[in-house]
Write a protein that holds these residues in place. Sequence first.
Motif, PDB file in Angstrom:
ATOM      1  N   THR A   1       8.720  34.886 120.440  1.00 28.35           N
ATOM      2  CA  THR A   1       8.951  34.658 119.003  1.00 28.35           C
ATOM      3  C   THR A   1       9.412  33.218 118.753  1.00 28.35           C
ATOM      4  O   THR A   1       9.166  32.671 117.685  1.00 28.35           O
ATOM      5  CB  THR A   1      10.000  35.650 118.446  1.00 28.35           C
ATOM      6  OG1 THR A   1      11.190  35.555 119.227  1.00 28.35           O
ATOM      7  CG2 THR A   1       9.488  37.083 118.446  1.00 28.35           C
ATOM      8  N   GLN A   2      10.062  32.608 119.746  1.00 27.35           N
ATOM      9  CA  GLN A   2      10.501  31.208 119.584  1.00 27.35           C
ATOM     10  C   GLN A   2       9.283  30.303 119.369  1.00 27.35           C
ATOM     11  O   GLN A   2       9.267  29.444 118.493  1.00 27.35           O
ATOM     12  CB  GLN A   2      11.245  30.712 120.838  1.00 27.35           C
ATOM     13  CG  GLN A   2      12.592  31.317 121.086  1.00 27.35           C
ATOM     14  CD  GLN A   2      13.658  30.944 120.067  1.00 27.35           C
ATOM     15  OE1 GLN A   2      14.064  31.782 119.280  1.00 27.35           O
ATOM     16  NE2 GLN A   2      14.116  29.722 120.078  1.00 27.35           N
ATOM     17  N   ARG A   3       8.268  30.518 120.204  1.00 29.06           N
ATOM     18  CA  ARG A   3       7.086  29.653 120.125  1.00 29.06           C
ATOM     19  C   ARG A   3       6.377  29.839 118.782  1.00 29.06           C
ATOM     20  O   ARG A   3       5.978  28.870 118.132  1.00 29.06           O
ATOM     21  CB  ARG A   3       6.123  29.951 121.280  1.00 29.06           C
ATOM     22  CG  ARG A   3       4.978  28.965 121.369  1.00 29.06           C
ATOM     23  CD  ARG A   3       3.844  29.448 122.236  1.00 29.06           C
ATOM     24  NE  ARG A   3       3.271  30.712 121.805  1.00 29.06           N
ATOM     25  CZ  ARG A   3       2.431  30.866 120.780  1.00 29.06           C
ATOM     26  NH1 ARG A   3       2.069  29.823 120.061  1.00 29.06           N
ATOM     27  NH2 ARG A   3       1.950  32.068 120.469  1.00 29.06           N
ATOM     28  N   VAL A   4       6.231  31.090 118.352  1.00 28.25           N
ATOM     29  CA  VAL A   4       5.513  31.365 117.103  1.00 28.25           C
ATOM     30  C   VAL A   4       6.237  30.721 115.921  1.00 28.25           C
ATOM     31  O   VAL A   4       5.624  30.067 115.076  1.00 28.25           O
ATOM     32  CB  VAL A   4       5.387  32.896 116.898  1.00 28.25           C
ATOM     33  CG1 VAL A   4       5.004  33.232 115.472  1.00 28.25           C
ATOM     34  CG2 VAL A   4       4.357  33.457 117.850  1.00 28.25           C
ATOM     35  N   VAL A   5       7.545  30.872 115.872  1.00 27.23           N
ATOM     36  CA  VAL A   5       8.294  30.333 114.733  1.00 27.23           C
ATOM     37  C   VAL A   5       8.310  28.793 114.770  1.00 27.23           C
ATOM     38  O   VAL A   5       8.217  28.146 113.728  1.00 27.23           O
ATOM     39  CB  VAL A   5       9.714  30.941 114.683  1.00 27.23           C
ATOM     40  CG1 VAL A   5      10.577  30.229 113.658  1.00 27.23           C
ATOM     41  CG2 VAL A   5       9.620  32.426 114.333  1.00 27.23           C
TER      42      VAL A   5
ATOM     43  N   VAL B   1      13.460  30.885 105.010  1.00 21.01           N
ATOM     44  CA  VAL B   1      13.793  31.304 106.366  1.00 21.01           C
ATOM     45  C   VAL B   1      12.622  32.133 106.869  1.00 21.01           C
ATOM     46  O   VAL B   1      12.258  33.129 106.247  1.00 21.01           O
ATOM     47  CB  VAL B   1      15.072  32.176 106.363  1.00 21.01           C
ATOM     48  CG1 VAL B   1      15.330  32.804 107.730  1.00 21.01           C
ATOM     49  CG2 VAL B   1      16.288  31.380 105.907  1.00 21.01           C
ATOM     50  N   ALA B   2      12.009  31.680 107.965  1.00 24.27           N
ATOM     51  CA  ALA B   2      10.879  32.402 108.541  1.00 24.27           C
ATOM     52  C   ALA B   2      11.406  33.298 109.653  1.00 24.27           C
ATOM     53  O   ALA B   2      12.328  32.914 110.379  1.00 24.27           O
ATOM     54  CB  ALA B   2       9.869  31.407 109.085  1.00 24.27           C
ATOM     55  N   LEU B   3      10.832  34.474 109.765  1.00 23.23           N
ATOM     56  CA  LEU B   3      11.365  35.446 110.731  1.00 23.23           C
ATOM     57  C   LEU B   3      10.226  36.135 111.481  1.00 23.23           C
ATOM     58  O   LEU B   3       9.336  36.719 110.874  1.00 23.23           O
ATOM     59  CB  LEU B   3      12.197  36.488 109.965  1.00 23.23           C
ATOM     60  CG  LEU B   3      12.711  37.711 110.722  1.00 23.23           C
ATOM     61  CD1 LEU B   3      13.617  37.309 111.876  1.00 23.23           C
ATOM     62  CD2 LEU B   3      13.471  38.640 109.763  1.00 23.23           C
ATOM     63  N   ALA B   4      10.256  36.035 112.801  1.00 18.69           N
ATOM     64  CA  ALA B   4       9.306  36.763 113.651  1.00 18.69           C
ATOM     65  C   ALA B   4      10.079  37.789 114.462  1.00 18.69           C
ATOM     66  O   ALA B   4      11.126  37.478 115.036  1.00 18.69           O
ATOM     67  CB  ALA B   4       8.577  35.796 114.581  1.00 18.69           C
TER      68      ALA B   4
END
Length: 263
Positions: free
Chosen positions: A21-25, A36-39
């Motif tokens: 999720t770190q990479r996607v965000v 605020v974007a949230l995966a």
Amino acid sequence: MRRSDGGFISRLERFARLDSTQRVVARWLAEGTPEVALAVADEQSAGRGRHGRSWTAPPGAALLLSLGLRPPGLPLRHGWRLAAVVGLAMAEAAEQLAGLPQGSIGLKWPNDLVAVGGDGEPRKLAGVLGETSAEGDRVAAAVVGIGVNVDWARDDFPPQLADGMTSLRELSGAPVDREALLAAFLERLEPAYRALTAGRFDGERWAARQVTTGRRVEVATGPGESSVCEALGVDTESGALIVIGAGERRTIDSGEVVRCRIA
Ligand code: BTN
């Protein structure tokens, strides 16, 4: 999911499985997605921990999420507070959802959530990873990720980690709903984050949960380099650990630390 949302979350995506999720965000932020974007993921194939470590959990056993933030005006020297408010909001939400006494989930400097077992040893419940980019002396953007061991039975813990870890299921003796935990977390995070970007941080609350305070700790600052000292507390301005060893009081910045364990 119930959202407190007065427009707090701009983008929310759920993934059954992805690498991290770190990479996607981080990609979303690079593409211009507003905060605020949230995966949120059920499973990660390449989950990242601090200091280049990996982070793994069986599918559906953990709450795995990353937040993409663009904190307006946050000074770079206070960038550490982003991970602090995330950890604090999750500790409070987890206690409520799992029906645990207030204060039973502690923070272990710099960025772990722990529960202290009957033997006095802290067991890791969650870890926070903050990755920040700068523009001058301000934080331009940050990806803050947290992985919480939620519905993970003790019998299924990896044997080499079992002694040092716990889960909400183990602590409460009952399953805990990840969706409800996420909603309770966001409800607490929103006011704390808004306060932070308005220049206010509840350092007392963050300091009060530190399980290292008053304990002997071993702080590893590099390969083969560690020192055993007594933790006196945390510095709510710099985020550093305050220790005393060999009669000398000093502060240790989280950036220097590879590992901090209760000695
Ligand atoms: C640590 O204790 O080392 C920090 C662990 C952070 C793990 C979370 S899980 C969700 C997010 N995605 C990642 O790849 N890492 C963070």
